[in-house]
Design a protein around this motif. Structure first.
Motif, PDB file in Angstrom:
ATOM      1  N   ALA A 180      10.777   4.855  -4.595  1.00  0.00           N
ATOM      2  CA  ALA A 180      10.860   5.631  -3.500  1.00  0.00           C
ATOM      3  C   ALA A 180      10.037   5.195  -2.369  1.00  0.00           C
ATOM      4  O   ALA A 180      10.443   5.206  -1.141  1.00  0.00           O
ATOM      5  CB  ALA A 180      10.851   7.008  -3.647  1.00  0.00           C
ATOM      6  N   GLU A 181       8.799   5.027  -2.470  1.00  0.00           N
ATOM      7  CA  GLU A 181       7.810   4.627  -1.583  1.00  0.00           C
ATOM      8  C   GLU A 181       7.933   3.177  -1.191  1.00  0.00           C
ATOM      9  O   GLU A 181       8.021   3.040   0.019  1.00  0.00           O
ATOM     10  CB  GLU A 181       6.242   4.718  -2.196  1.00  0.00           C
ATOM     11  CG  GLU A 181       5.816   6.175  -2.513  1.00  0.00           C
ATOM     12  CD  GLU A 181       4.535   6.181  -3.231  1.00  0.00           C
ATOM     13  OE1 GLU A 181       4.011   5.083  -3.738  1.00  0.00           O
ATOM     14  OE2 GLU A 181       3.910   7.086  -3.451  1.00  0.00           O
ATOM     15  N   LYS A 182       8.450   2.375  -2.046  1.00  0.00           N
ATOM     16  CA  LYS A 182       8.716   1.148  -1.580  1.00  0.00           C
ATOM     17  C   LYS A 182      10.100   1.110  -0.572  1.00  0.00           C
ATOM     18  O   LYS A 182      10.014   0.449   0.512  1.00  0.00           O
ATOM     19  CB  LYS A 182       9.329   0.141  -2.620  1.00  0.00           C
ATOM     20  CG  LYS A 182       9.436  -1.333  -2.277  1.00  0.00           C
ATOM     21  CD  LYS A 182       9.870  -2.083  -3.616  1.00  0.00           C
ATOM     22  CE  LYS A 182      10.212  -3.637  -3.038  1.00  0.00           C
ATOM     23  NZ  LYS A 182      10.550  -4.115  -4.400  1.00  0.00           N
ATOM     24  N   GLU A 183      10.934   1.965  -0.918  1.00  0.00           N
ATOM     25  CA  GLU A 183      12.384   2.180  -0.149  1.00  0.00           C
ATOM     26  C   GLU A 183      11.885   2.683   1.331  1.00  0.00           C
ATOM     27  O   GLU A 183      12.474   2.272   2.425  1.00  0.00           O
ATOM     28  CB  GLU A 183      13.416   2.878  -0.798  1.00  0.00           C
ATOM     29  CG  GLU A 183      13.945   2.134  -2.021  1.00  0.00           C
ATOM     30  CD  GLU A 183      14.728   1.196  -1.686  1.00  0.00           C
ATOM     31  OE1 GLU A 183      15.349   0.784  -0.590  1.00  0.00           O
ATOM     32  OE2 GLU A 183      15.045   0.397  -2.748  1.00  0.00           O
ATOM     33  N   GLN A 184      10.909   3.776   1.156  1.00  0.00           N
ATOM     34  CA  GLN A 184      10.574   4.402   2.547  1.00  0.00           C
ATOM     35  C   GLN A 184       9.985   3.279   3.324  1.00  0.00           C
ATOM     36  O   GLN A 184      10.068   3.411   4.721  1.00  0.00           O
ATOM     37  CB  GLN A 184       9.609   5.342   2.164  1.00  0.00           C
ATOM     38  CG  GLN A 184       9.085   6.310   3.219  1.00  0.00           C
ATOM     39  CD  GLN A 184       8.256   7.465   2.992  1.00  0.00           C
ATOM     40  OE1 GLN A 184       7.780   7.704   1.813  1.00  0.00           O
ATOM     41  NE2 GLN A 184       8.108   8.371   3.821  1.00  0.00           N
ATOM     42  N   LYS A 185       8.973   2.376   2.724  1.00  0.00           N
ATOM     43  CA  LYS A 185       8.436   1.550   3.598  1.00  0.00           C
ATOM     44  C   LYS A 185       9.185   0.431   4.446  1.00  0.00           C
ATOM     45  O   LYS A 185       9.273   0.124   5.284  1.00  0.00           O
ATOM     46  CB  LYS A 185       7.217   0.800   2.704  1.00  0.00           C
ATOM     47  CG  LYS A 185       5.965   1.702   2.365  1.00  0.00           C
ATOM     48  CD  LYS A 185       5.020   0.940   1.508  1.00  0.00           C
ATOM     49  CE  LYS A 185       3.845   1.708   1.211  1.00  0.00           C
ATOM     50  NZ  LYS A 185       2.823   0.925   0.284  1.00  0.00           N
ATOM     51  N   GLU A 186      10.202   0.141   3.387  1.00  0.00           N
ATOM     52  CA  GLU A 186      11.159  -0.897   3.952  1.00  0.00           C
ATOM     53  C   GLU A 186      12.154  -0.198   5.063  1.00  0.00           C
ATOM     54  O   GLU A 186      12.558  -0.834   6.091  1.00  0.00           O
ATOM     55  CB  GLU A 186      12.185  -1.325   2.831  1.00  0.00           C
ATOM     56  CG  GLU A 186      11.476  -2.294   1.806  1.00  0.00           C
ATOM     57  CD  GLU A 186      12.342  -2.579   0.753  1.00  0.00           C
ATOM     58  OE1 GLU A 186      13.446  -2.172   0.572  1.00  0.00           O
ATOM     59  OE2 GLU A 186      11.858  -3.397  -0.057  1.00  0.00           O
ATOM     60  N   ALA A 187      12.469   1.152   4.729  1.00  0.00           N
ATOM     61  CA  ALA A 187      13.203   1.851   5.736  1.00  0.00           C
ATOM     62  C   ALA A 187      12.451   1.867   7.162  1.00  0.00           C
ATOM     63  O   ALA A 187      13.088   1.891   8.246  1.00  0.00           O
ATOM     64  CB  ALA A 187      13.577   3.104   5.270  1.00  0.00           C
ATOM     65  N   GLN A 188      11.020   2.324   7.065  1.00  0.00           N
ATOM     66  CA  GLN A 188      10.394   2.526   8.031  1.00  0.00           C
ATOM     67  C   GLN A 188       9.991   0.980   8.865  1.00  0.00           C
ATOM     68  O   GLN A 188      10.235   1.044  10.044  1.00  0.00           O
ATOM     69  CB  GLN A 188       9.083   2.847   7.609  1.00  0.00           C
ATOM     70  CG  GLN A 188       8.025   3.232   8.848  1.00  0.00           C
ATOM     71  CD  GLN A 188       8.402   4.437   9.504  1.00  0.00           C
ATOM     72  OE1 GLN A 188       9.027   5.288   9.307  1.00  0.00           O
ATOM     73  NE2 GLN A 188       8.115   4.487  11.003  1.00  0.00           N
ATOM     74  N   HIS A 189      10.085   0.101   8.117  1.00  0.00           N
ATOM     75  CA  HIS A 189      10.149  -1.272   8.743  1.00  0.00           C
ATOM     76  C   HIS A 189      11.258  -1.437   9.550  1.00  0.00           C
ATOM     77  O   HIS A 189      11.086  -2.178  10.655  1.00  0.00           O
ATOM     78  CB  HIS A 189       9.712  -2.332   7.622  1.00  0.00           C
ATOM     79  CG  HIS A 189       9.753  -3.829   8.169  1.00  0.00           C
ATOM     80  ND1 HIS A 189       8.647  -4.313   8.863  1.00  0.00           N
ATOM     81  CD2 HIS A 189      10.523  -4.892   8.070  1.00  0.00           C
ATOM     82  CE1 HIS A 189       8.876  -5.559   9.266  1.00  0.00           C
ATOM     83  NE2 HIS A 189      10.200  -5.816   8.716  1.00  0.00           N
ATOM     84  N   LEU A 190      12.395  -1.243   9.059  1.00  0.00           N
ATOM     85  CA  LEU A 190      13.789  -1.428   9.619  1.00  0.00           C
ATOM     86  C   LEU A 190      13.682  -0.689  10.721  1.00  0.00           C
ATOM     87  O   LEU A 190      14.160  -1.042  12.055  1.00  0.00           O
ATOM     88  CB  LEU A 190      14.911  -1.162   8.664  1.00  0.00           C
ATOM     89  CG  LEU A 190      14.890  -2.294   7.330  1.00  0.00           C
ATOM     90  CD1 LEU A 190      16.262  -1.708   6.633  1.00  0.00           C
ATOM     91  CD2 LEU A 190      15.157  -3.318   7.958  1.00  0.00           C
TER      92      LEU A 190
END
Length: 257
Positions: free
Chosen positions: A81-91
Motif C-alpha cells: 500500500a505504501e508503494k502504491e501510495q508513493k506511485e500515486a503521489q508521483h503520478l
C-alpha cells in the motif's frame, strides 16, 4: 589469594550438590504422596488440570503462530500500500500536460438572432430556439497508443507533447473563428466584420455543416509557425483522423474530423 579462590569454588560446588539432593528428596516425597490412597484423588485432579493446561498451551501456541502469519501478511500489505501510495503521489505530481480526451469535445456558445428578427413579431417557438446554444467542434488529443502507431518516418523527432500542443492551438483557432461567426454583425467592429466576411467567402458545398480553418486563421488566432514541422504534424493528424483537407481554388481547408 589462591586459597580463597579454591575455597569459594568448593562452597559453590557444595551448594549445587545440596540443591540436587533437595530436588531428589522432593521427588521421593511426591512419589510417596502419590502412593497414599487418601491423596490419589487430589493427584489425579492435578494430573487432569495439567493435561488441560497442556492442551490450552498447545492451542495458544497455534493461535500465536496464526497471529504471527497474519502480522507478516499485514506487513506485506502495508508495504504494498505504501508503494502504491508513493506511485500515486508521483503520478499526481507529474501529470502530463496533454492528456487525451475521452471523446471529441465541443464548446457551446449562445445562439444569436439574425439582424432581421424582432421581438415583437417572432413567435414563441422562435424565442425558445434563439436561446439554444450552438456547438463548436474540437479535435480530440492524440492518445499514446495512436502516437506509437504513427510510422517512424512521419514522426521523426516529434514528441507526443509537441503534437498535442498543435492540436490545442488548432482547437483554439476553430473556437475563436466560430465564436465570431455566431455573433450578430451589428455588434462587430470593422476588423472583426472583415474576418466574418472572409470566413463566409471560404465556405463551400464541401464544408457546409463542417468546422474548418485555413492557414490565415492559424496566423490570426495562434502563435504557431507554419513551417516544415507544423506541416509534418498536420500529416500525423490526418493519419490519426483528427483533420482532413478540402482543397478548392488553391485554398487548403483543414476540416475537424
Amino acid at each position: 589469594m589462591m586459597k580463597d579462590t579454591a575455597s569459594s569454588s568448593l562452597e559453590d560446588l557444595c551448594i549445587h550438590i545440596n540443591e540436587k539432593i533437595l530436588d531428589i528428596k522432593r521427588c521421593i516425597l511426591l512419589r510417596d504422596i502419590g502412593q497414599d490412597e487418601c491423596r490419589k484423588s487430589v493427584v489425579h485432579k492435578i494430573q487432569n488440570k495439567v493435561i488441560l493446561v497442556h492442551d490450552l498451551l498447545n492451542k495458544m501456541e497455534i493461535e500465536v503462530k496464526q497471529q504471527e502469519k497474519l502480522r507478516d501478511l499485514l506487513k506485506d500489505i502495508q508495504k504494498a500500500a505504501e508503494k502504491e501510495q508513493k506511485e500515486a503521489q508521483h503520478l499526481l505530481e507529474h501529470i502530463p500536460p496533454y492528456l487525451p480526451k475521452p471523446a471529441q469535445s465541443c464548446i457551446t456558445v449562445p445562439a444569436v438572432k439574425d439582424e432581421g428578427q424582432t421581438e415583437a413579431v417572432e413567435p414563441m417557438h422562435a424565442k425558445k430556439s434563439a436561446k439554444k446554444t450552438k456547438i463548436i467542434k474540437e479535435a480530440a488529443l492524440i492518445t499514446t497508443e495512436e502516437f506509437e502507431s504513427v510510422p517512424t518516418y512521419m514522426k521523426g523527432r516529434l514528441t507526443y507533447d509537441q503534437i498535442n500542443a498543435v492540436v490545442q492551438q488548432i482547437n483554439k483557432a476553430v473556437v475563436d473563428k466560430y465564436k465570431i461567426l455566431h455573433q450578430p454583425l451589428k455588434f462587430m467592429s470593422s476588423s472583426v466584420r472583415n474576418l466574418y466576411h472572409r470566413f463566409m467567402e471560404e465556405e463551400t458545398r464541401d464544408t457546409k455543416g463542417e468546422f474548418f480553418i485555413v492557414e490565415a486563421d492559424i496566423k490570426e488566432f495562434t502563435q504557431l509557425k507554419l513551417d516544415k514541422r507544423f506541416h509534418n504534424i498536420l500529416s500525423i493528424l490526418r493519419h490519426c483522423q483528427r483533420v482532413r483537407e478540402v482543397r478548392t481554388s488553391g485554398l487548403i481547408r483543414y476540416v475537424i474530423c
